[in-house]
Design an enzyme around this catalytic site. Sequence first.
Site: not given
Length: 278
Positions: A38-39, A76-77, A156, A177, A210-211
């Site tokens: 994860d970043i 970082d990806v 998404s 996005y 998504v929550d």
Amino acid sequence: MTGTLAGKVAFITGAARGQGRAHAVRMAEEGADIIAVDICAPMRTVPYPLGTTEDLEETVRAVEKLDRRIHAEAADVRDRAALQAAFERGVGRFGRVDVVVANAGVFPLAEAGEGTSAQWADGIEVNLTGTFNTVEVARPLLVEQGEGGSIVLTSSTAGLNGMGAGAHAAEPGGLAYTASKHGIVGLMRSYANILARHSIRVNTVHPTGVDTPMILNDTAQKLLRDAALQGHAMANALPVTMVEARDIANAVAWLACDEARYITGVALPVDAGFTVKR
């Protein structure tokens, strides 16, 4: 250890919290060991808090509580070399990789008229280039192992339909996005063809809301309220406002296991019927 993923190793990006943590935990429940990245740092163009080192440590604790092993690092990806190094250190510990979940993503939200070209760039670079980097880091080993594998890319509902006509959708971050999530589908379909001869399956999942912290923050909630007032509310067909991260993780874990051994090139909505209504 029993489970549908027993003896396998899963490489998961964006694993500090939200959907990424849910994937790590769900796969650990099924017997997998985890390489998690994860970043663990904020991004100037993203107005909600991103995962932290402490969040990633919580993912580690959750996996270890299930008596599975996990190698976790900040990476970082967008940084191919750093991602490669983190992956290789994980593989050095576990000896292999079987599942890749390219989950890291951001939504560079902006108020109407406040979007910038930097939001466009970050949205494309994290969501699309980061997904490409994740697959490219792992696929040589998947091929070399000669035992097949599963790659799942997080898209998404915005990767199947254009976003609503609310003001945020027209900002550079909103457009990035949608464009990036559509692009992920193109990557998936190409990789599914390229890797099929190696018995490596590639699919996408397409969540509705998504929550997770991407949605459960003041900026996102305000924009969703504003969109609703303009008649552009995001509405699912089933009577739920949002789904849970575990709902997506269940689908990803299934796509990763041998029960889905002949499923590849599929864009799978986990959306409570959102795309049916569009």
